[in-house]
Scaffold this motif. Structure first.
Motif, PDB file in Angstrom:
ATOM      1  N   LEU A 176       0.829  -1.208   0.000  1.00 33.74           N
ATOM      2  CA  LEU A 176       0.000   0.000   0.000  1.00 33.74           C
ATOM      3  C   LEU A 176       0.861   1.254   0.000  1.00 33.74           C
ATOM      4  O   LEU A 176       0.562   2.241  -0.675  1.00 33.74           O
ATOM      5  N   TYR A 177       1.949   1.205   0.774  1.00 31.73           N
ATOM      6  CA  TYR A 177       2.826   2.363   0.898  1.00 31.73           C
ATOM      7  C   TYR A 177       3.538   2.667  -0.417  1.00 31.73           C
ATOM      8  O   TYR A 177       3.803   3.833  -0.733  1.00 31.73           O
ATOM      9  N   THR A 178       3.850   1.636  -1.186  1.00 35.49           N
ATOM     10  CA  THR A 178       4.606   1.826  -2.434  1.00 35.49           C
ATOM     11  C   THR A 178       3.709   1.785  -3.671  1.00 35.49           C
ATOM     12  O   THR A 178       4.207   1.719  -4.789  1.00 35.49           O
ATOM     13  N   ALA A 179       2.398   1.834  -3.472  1.00 36.44           N
ATOM     14  CA  ALA A 179       1.479   1.728  -4.610  1.00 36.44           C
ATOM     15  C   ALA A 179       1.600   2.920  -5.553  1.00 36.44           C
ATOM     16  O   ALA A 179       1.386   2.784  -6.760  1.00 36.44           O
ATOM     17  N   VAL A 180       1.953   4.071  -5.010  1.00 35.73           N
ATOM     18  CA  VAL A 180       2.110   5.277  -5.829  1.00 35.73           C
ATOM     19  C   VAL A 180       3.566   5.402  -6.251  1.00 35.73           C
ATOM     20  O   VAL A 180       4.472   5.340  -5.408  1.00 35.73           O
ATOM     21  N   HIS A 181       3.801   5.566  -7.536  1.00 34.16           N
ATOM     22  CA  HIS A 181       5.169   5.651  -8.064  1.00 34.16           C
ATOM     23  C   HIS A 181       5.905   6.819  -7.421  1.00 34.16           C
ATOM     24  O   HIS A 181       5.431   7.958  -7.417  1.00 34.16           O
ATOM     25  N   ASN A 182       7.075   6.536  -6.861  1.00 28.19           N
ATOM     26  CA  ASN A 182       7.857   7.555  -6.167  1.00 28.19           C
ATOM     27  C   ASN A 182       9.344   7.290  -6.392  1.00 28.19           C
ATOM     28  O   ASN A 182      10.000   6.619  -5.595  1.00 28.19           O
ATOM     29  N   PRO A 183       9.897   7.831  -7.486  1.00 27.57           N
ATOM     30  CA  PRO A 183      11.294   7.537  -7.822  1.00 27.57           C
ATOM     31  C   PRO A 183      12.314   8.407  -7.077  1.00 27.57           C
ATOM     32  O   PRO A 183      13.303   8.858  -7.667  1.00 27.57           O
ATOM     33  N   ILE A 184      12.103   8.651  -5.793  1.00 24.91           N
ATOM     34  CA  ILE A 184      13.092   9.384  -5.019  1.00 24.91           C
ATOM     35  C   ILE A 184      14.375   8.565  -4.954  1.00 24.91           C
ATOM     36  O   ILE A 184      14.333   7.333  -4.848  1.00 24.91           O
ATOM     37  N   THR A 185      15.510   9.214  -5.029  1.00 21.08           N
ATOM     38  CA  THR A 185      16.791   8.509  -5.024  1.00 21.08           C
ATOM     39  C   THR A 185      17.317   8.363  -3.597  1.00 21.08           C
ATOM     40  O   THR A 185      16.932   9.121  -2.692  1.00 21.08           O
ATOM     41  N   ALA A 186      18.225   7.416  -3.402  1.00 24.62           N
ATOM     42  CA  ALA A 186      18.861   7.265  -2.098  1.00 24.62           C
ATOM     43  C   ALA A 186      19.644   8.527  -1.751  1.00 24.62           C
ATOM     44  O   ALA A 186      19.699   8.941  -0.590  1.00 24.62           O
ATOM     45  N   HIS A 187      20.249   9.143  -2.769  1.00 21.04           N
ATOM     46  CA  HIS A 187      20.987  10.382  -2.540  1.00 21.04           C
ATOM     47  C   HIS A 187      20.045  11.490  -2.062  1.00 21.04           C
ATOM     48  O   HIS A 187      20.381  12.246  -1.139  1.00 21.04           O
ATOM     49  N   GLY A 188      18.880  11.582  -2.685  1.00 26.29           N
ATOM     50  CA  GLY A 188      17.901  12.570  -2.244  1.00 26.29           C
ATOM     51  C   GLY A 188      17.465  12.331  -0.810  1.00 26.29           C
ATOM     52  O   GLY A 188      17.304  13.275  -0.025  1.00 26.29           O
ATOM     53  N   ARG A 189      17.277  11.074  -0.449  1.00 28.81           N
ATOM     54  CA  ARG A 189      16.903  10.735   0.924  1.00 28.81           C
ATOM     55  C   ARG A 189      17.981  11.204   1.911  1.00 28.81           C
ATOM     56  O   ARG A 189      17.679  11.775   2.958  1.00 28.81           O
TER      57      ARG A 189
END
Length: 233
Positions: A176-189
């Motif tokens: 459910l948490y990942t159902a919406v596409h979210n291409p955030i990068t590890a670097h951005g995190r």
């Protein structure tokens, strides 16, 4: 029943660390559909998906609030006109977004800003939150690009309560948490964690806000402890 357009308060949404505007759009679109004329502004701040930023820039609440001010100027009446910034609006902040919203309200004067609605927000970074951010950065830095699921899996331990997981299994909660596409990068995190660790302390500023604040806090939050409700009170 219909609602007169001039009685509606618009919303400007500042979502949490690693979230994406598409998720909040799904959550709030039914409200916008129910009240024709209501405007809701969603945005991804630097470090999040689909964004670019200067490598040397510290992505703390001071800088992100400045980005929001520039965005409102750009889309407002004196810019593209996509968002009516002369109509009364509330800032809605979640988690780190609440810190951004709080800093914005304390430093930028807008006659149309009428209040804050905050969910699990924090005015300062306490040792528990700092420890969680440091642990997360360590994991994010070790996660290869081919395994974007690893940062999600680690961060989810701070999101889901035991009560929630007794009703919804861990795999389903993650789906459910990942159902919406979210291409955030590890670097951005990582950059967002570094920024949050350097957030300006809002506690000295809150008594001077002069705005109503609606603050909702979880009683069993694994990331933002209930003690964070006190500064807003």
């Amino acid at each position: 029943a219909s609602v007169a357009e001039n009685t509606l308060f618009s919303l400007v949404v500042c979502h949490d660390y690693f979230d994406t505007l598409e998720r909040m759009k799904i959550v709030l679109s039914p409200i916008a559909a129910r009240y024709p004329g209501l405007q809701i502004l969603f945005w991804n701040y630097p470090g999040q998906a689909f964004t670019e930023w200067r490598e040397e820039q510290l992505l703390n609440n001071d800088y992100l609030a400045g980005c929001l001010h520039e965005l409102l100027t750009h889309v407002g009446r004196d810019g593209t006109g996509q968002f009516d910034d002369t109509r009364p609006f509330y800032l809605m902040g979640y988690g780190n977004g609440a810190s951004v919203a709080g800093f914005f309200a304390a430093h930028y004067t807008m006659a149309s800003l009428r209040g804050l609605m905050l969910f699990n927000g924090f005015a300062f970074v306490d040792p528990h939150l700092a420890g969680a951010l440091h642990d997360s950065m360590n994991v994010f830095s070790c996660a290869p690009p081919s395994r974007p699921d690893l940062p999600v899996y680690f961060w989810s331990r701070f999101l889901f309560s035991k009560e929630y997981l007794t009703k919804v299994s861990t795999p389903l909660a993650l789906n459910l948490y990942t159902a919406v596409h979210n291409p955030i990068t590890a670097h951005g995190r990582i950059q967002l964690c570094l920024g949050a660790l350097s957030n300006a302390d809002l506690r000295p500023l809150l008594p001077k806000l002069g705005l109503p604040v609606i603050a909702v806090h979880a009683t069993h939050g694994a990331l933002v402890k209930p003690i964070h409700a006190q500064p807003w009170v």
